[in-house]
Design a protein around this motif. Structure first.
Motif, mmCIF file in Angstrom:
data_model
loop_
_atom_site.group_PDB
_atom_site.id
_atom_site.type_symbol
_atom_site.label_atom_id
_atom_site.label_comp_id
_atom_site.label_asym_id
_atom_site.label_seq_id
_atom_site.Cartn_x
_atom_site.Cartn_y
_atom_site.Cartn_z
ATOM 1 N N ILE A 1 -20.712 36.952 9.144
ATOM 2 C CA ILE A 1 -21.635 38.019 8.764
ATOM 3 C C ILE A 1 -23.002 37.723 9.366
ATOM 4 O O ILE A 1 -23.608 36.694 9.056
ATOM 5 C CB ILE A 1 -21.736 38.139 7.236
ATOM 6 C CG1 ILE A 1 -20.346 38.426 6.651
ATOM 7 C CG2 ILE A 1 -22.713 39.246 6.850
ATOM 8 C CD1 ILE A 1 -20.317 38.464 5.147
ATOM 9 N N PRO A 2 -23.516 38.595 10.233
ATOM 10 C CA PRO A 2 -24.797 38.314 10.911
ATOM 11 C C PRO A 2 -25.956 38.229 9.927
ATOM 12 O O PRO A 2 -25.983 38.895 8.895
ATOM 13 C CB PRO A 2 -24.962 39.509 11.856
ATOM 14 C CG PRO A 2 -23.600 40.101 11.985
ATOM 15 C CD PRO A 2 -22.902 39.844 10.692
ATOM 16 N N ARG A 3 -26.933 37.410 10.284
ATOM 17 C CA ARG A 3 -28.189 37.358 9.564
ATOM 18 C C ARG A 3 -29.188 38.297 10.223
ATOM 19 O O ARG A 3 -29.002 38.729 11.359
ATOM 20 C CB ARG A 3 -28.746 35.934 9.560
ATOM 21 C CG ARG A 3 -27.893 34.929 8.805
ATOM 22 C CD ARG A 3 -28.476 33.535 8.949
ATOM 23 N NE ARG A 3 -27.605 32.525 8.327
ATOM 24 C CZ ARG A 3 -27.542 31.271 8.696
ATOM 25 N NH1 ARG A 3 -28.268 30.836 9.713
ATOM 26 N NH2 ARG A 3 -26.741 30.429 8.075
ATOM 27 N N LEU A 4 -30.275 38.569 9.505
ATOM 28 C CA LEU A 4 -31.317 39.418 10.059
ATOM 29 C C LEU A 4 -32.270 38.649 10.958
ATOM 30 O O LEU A 4 -33.084 39.240 11.663
ATOM 31 C CB LEU A 4 -32.113 40.079 8.926
ATOM 32 C CG LEU A 4 -31.318 41.043 8.048
ATOM 33 C CD1 LEU A 4 -32.213 41.608 6.952
ATOM 34 C CD2 LEU A 4 -30.702 42.168 8.868
ATOM 35 N N SER A 5 -32.149 37.318 10.930
ATOM 36 C CA SER A 5 -33.035 36.497 11.749
ATOM 37 C C SER A 5 -32.656 36.607 13.216
ATOM 38 O O SER A 5 -31.559 37.040 13.578
ATOM 39 C CB SER A 5 -32.973 35.033 11.312
ATOM 40 O OG SER A 5 -31.638 34.560 11.377
ATOM 41 N N ARG A 6 -33.552 36.153 14.073
ATOM 42 C CA ARG A 6 -33.351 36.245 15.520
ATOM 43 C C ARG A 6 -32.193 35.361 15.968
ATOM 44 O O ARG A 6 -32.100 34.198 15.578
ATOM 45 C CB ARG A 6 -34.632 35.813 16.243
ATOM 46 C CG ARG A 6 -34.567 35.968 17.745
ATOM 47 C CD ARG A 6 -35.886 35.547 18.361
ATOM 48 N NE ARG A 6 -35.852 35.668 19.803
ATOM 49 C CZ ARG A 6 -36.870 35.347 20.577
ATOM 50 N NH1 ARG A 6 -38.000 34.908 20.053
ATOM 51 N NH2 ARG A 6 -36.768 35.474 21.891
ATOM 52 N N PRO A 7 -31.244 35.886 16.808
ATOM 53 C CA PRO A 7 -30.125 35.075 17.279
ATOM 54 C C PRO A 7 -30.567 33.967 18.229
ATOM 55 O O PRO A 7 -31.641 34.015 18.820
ATOM 56 C CB PRO A 7 -29.226 36.095 18.003
ATOM 57 C CG PRO A 7 -30.160 37.169 18.437
ATOM 58 C CD PRO A 7 -31.222 37.248 17.364
ATOM 59 N N ILE A 8 -29.725 32.991 18.386
ATOM 60 C CA ILE A 8 -29.976 31.896 19.297
ATOM 61 C C ILE A 8 -29.735 32.350 20.725
ATOM 62 O O ILE A 8 -28.649 32.835 21.044
ATOM 63 C CB ILE A 8 -29.039 30.708 18.984
ATOM 64 C CG1 ILE A 8 -29.212 30.284 17.529
ATOM 65 C CG2 ILE A 8 -29.299 29.534 19.908
ATOM 66 C CD1 ILE A 8 -28.134 29.323 17.069
ATOM 67 N N PRO A 9 -30.701 32.237 21.624
ATOM 68 C CA PRO A 9 -30.478 32.676 23.002
ATOM 69 C C PRO A 9 -29.707 31.644 23.803
ATOM 70 O O PRO A 9 -29.688 30.479 23.468
ATOM 71 C CB PRO A 9 -31.922 32.821 23.540
ATOM 72 C CG PRO A 9 -32.699 31.807 22.775
ATOM 73 C CD PRO A 9 -32.082 31.759 21.389
ATOM 74 N N GLY A 10 -29.075 32.135 24.871
ATOM 75 C CA GLY A 10 -28.490 31.210 25.848
ATOM 76 C C GLY A 10 -27.114 30.718 25.479
ATOM 77 O O GLY A 10 -26.550 31.053 24.445
ATOM 78 N N THR A 11 -26.595 29.908 26.325
ATOM 79 C CA THR A 11 -25.268 29.335 26.157
ATOM 80 C C THR A 11 -25.364 27.835 26.340
ATOM 81 O O THR A 11 -25.859 27.359 27.342
ATOM 82 C CB THR A 11 -24.292 29.929 27.199
ATOM 83 O OG1 THR A 11 -24.228 31.321 27.010
ATOM 84 C CG2 THR A 11 -22.911 29.317 27.042
#
Length: 225
Positions: A212-222
């Protein structure tokens, strides 16, 4: 049996089985094209079938080119859970199903179509790390994997719910419940082998939710292990 030999046997099995599924899906598309007048919501149904065919072809291709394993989950249970989670839904079409109305049929077709589209997107990001079994190849944390740790399972669950609605019965519900139980077990097994293989996985898991996604900013990159 060594991890490499096990991976080679598994690769051959998955390629053969999913290629067979792809051929069947292609044949179903041809039938649908030739019998347009007998198919409800023909355009949407055809799109769903086409996306399903693309998904199957991607599974075959990514299995063919996938990276060698760094670590496999130990024991028989992870393998049995992976196989059951992947194939148990094949029982449902042979079960008696209740008739559903046009509204539910449309809703189920939309769910299946959306699920296939999202699954294709997840496979694109997963790339050569794709595996049916709980295996560590390369740690992907970008794209949809920056939002949740198991986006492919979430996307497949969307299709599964639509499939269950379209083939509704108590027996189908029980099979679907078993499917989801095996899928959750697969996630647990995958996380265990990834955590044991990649030093950065614990930090990644602490910041990115499972489903379930959070509203916070996702982690960029791989991140590559």
């Amino acid at each position: 049996m060594s991890d490499r030999l096990e991976d080679l046997i598994g690769k051959g099995f998955i390629i053969v089985v999913f290629f067979f599924f792809a051929v069947q899906q292609g044949a179903a598309i041809m039938v649908m094209i030739n019998h347009r007048e007998t198919t409800d919501y023909w355009g949407l149904a055809l799109t769903s079938r086409a996306l399903g065919l693309l998904f199957l072809c991607m599974v075959v291709y990514l299995t063919l080119i996938r990276l060698p394993p760094r670590r496999n989950a130990e024991g028989a249970e992870p393998r049995l859970s992976a196989l059951a989670g992947t194939f148990i839904l094949m029982i449902i079409p042979v079960l008696p199903a209740a008739s559903i109305g046009p509204g539910l049929l449309l809703f189920s077709t939309v769910l299946v179509t959306a699920g296939f589209a999202l699954s294709i997107y997840c496979l694109f990001w997963l790339g050569r790390s794709f595996s049916i079994m709980a295996t560590a190849r390369e740690l992907v944390t970008g794209g949809p994997y920056a939002i949740v740790r198991h986006p492919l399972y979430a996307a497949e669950a969307t299709s599964t719910v639509g499939f269950l609605i379209a083939n509704w019965s108590l027996a189908a519900f029980l099979v679907g419940a078993a499917h989801f139980a095996f899928q959750f077990r697969r996630m647990f097994n995958e996380e265990r082998v990834l955590r044991a293989t990649f030093s950065g996985y614990s930090d990644y898991a602490s910041r990115v939710p499972m489903l379930i996604p959070r509203l916070s900013r996702p982690i960029p990159g791989t991140e590559r292990g």
